[in-house]
Design an enzyme around this catalytic site. Structure first.
Site, mmCIF file in Angstrom:
data_model
loop_
_atom_site.group_PDB
_atom_site.id
_atom_site.type_symbol
_atom_site.label_atom_id
_atom_site.label_comp_id
_atom_site.label_asym_id
_atom_site.label_seq_id
_atom_site.Cartn_x
_atom_site.Cartn_y
_atom_site.Cartn_z
ATOM 1 N N CYS A 1 39.007 -11.828 36.523
ATOM 2 C CA CYS A 1 38.739 -11.554 37.936
ATOM 3 C C CYS A 1 37.258 -11.776 38.218
ATOM 4 C CB CYS A 1 39.122 -10.111 38.254
ATOM 5 S SG CYS A 1 38.785 -9.626 39.952
ATOM 6 N N HIS B 1 47.861 -11.165 41.721
ATOM 7 C CA HIS B 1 46.503 -10.655 41.509
ATOM 8 C C HIS B 1 45.799 -10.453 42.862
ATOM 9 C CE1 HIS B 1 42.609 -10.790 39.065
ATOM 10 N NE2 HIS B 1 42.170 -10.925 40.302
ATOM 11 N N GLU B 2 45.919 -11.449 43.748
ATOM 12 C CA GLU B 2 45.196 -11.375 45.030
ATOM 13 C C GLU B 2 45.841 -10.377 45.996
ATOM 14 O OE1 GLU B 2 42.351 -12.631 44.966
ATOM 15 O OE2 GLU B 2 42.677 -13.893 43.199
ATOM 16 N N HIS C 1 44.545 -7.157 45.125
ATOM 17 C CA HIS C 1 43.192 -6.916 45.649
ATOM 18 C C HIS C 1 43.249 -6.336 47.056
ATOM 19 C CE1 HIS C 1 40.090 -8.232 42.903
ATOM 20 N NE2 HIS C 1 40.645 -9.415 42.700
HETATM 21 NI NI NI Z 1 40.281 -10.730 41.174
#
Ligand code: NI
Length: 205
Positions: free
Chosen positions: A116, A158-159, A162
């Protein structure tokens, strides 16, 4: 999400979406904006949103990212951009606002190394769904559905995480998390120095 080091020898072209964008400092683990669910985007089609997307694409490119969420440049909004290689050598480039994970395919899982941009200098194996569908909106507010496998599926998970205030290290065991943050401590300075150098050399480019 960051590109893995072995992919970095192949320099990507700057995507058209980054034209006119400027580099914005990337927030790191510990910054409050990374650890809370961000605000939904409710104003669409604005010049401000257009500029934010250009800056995010440019910043992602500078930092060797395959995905970047708005809170990673300190903006408390639920959106992300991506520029991620597909399984047949294609290149997925786009953005999505207010993303929601709608499906995890047939439930099969895949374990791969993941890093990341907000945890610089570190990467760790993490198990995630192999196939996903993410629903959201484009910058004009129209509905968007993204279905993905492989690295792109990992990137979308993953995003989306976030935008909900979750980092990949939050999904690790306490021991793995500790090792990952130790690795980050050892390699952070070098990773940030390289990023700053690229930001300088690409400014206005
Ligand atoms: Ni990330």
């Amino acid at each position: 999400m960051s590109r893995i080091a072995s992919d970095r020898s192949v320099e990507r072209s700057l995507p058209a979406e980054a034209a006119g964008g400027v580099y914005r400092e990337i927030t790191e683990i510990g910054a409050p904006v990374l650890h809370r669910r961000c605000a939904d985007v409710t104003e669409f089609g604005t010049e401000e949103l257009s500029r934010l997307l250009r800056d995010m694409f440019f910043t992602m490119h500078v930092a060797h990212g395959v995905g970047l969420a708005a809170n990673q440049i300190g903006v408390d909004l639920r959106l992300f951009v991506y520029d991620c290689p597909g399984e047949q050598g294609e290149r997925h480039i786009g953005h999505i606002l207010n993303p929601e994970l709608r499906s995890t395919g047939d439930g099969s899982l895949l374990t791969r190394r993941e890093g990341c941009l907000s945890v610089p200098g570190a990467a760790r194996e993490l198990t995630r769904s192999a196939d996903v569908t993410v629903w959201g909106q484009d910058w004009r507010g129209d509905s968007v559905t993204l279905s993905a496998t492989g690295l792109f599926a990992r990137c979308l998970q993953h995003e989306t995480d976030h935008t909900d205030g979750t980092l990949y290290v939050d999904r690790l065991t306490p021991e793995d998390r500790h090792h990952t943050l130790t690795q980050r401590d050892d390699h952070r300075a070098a990773a940030l120095a390289e990023r700053a150098q690229r930001a300088r050399s690409m400014a206005g480019g």
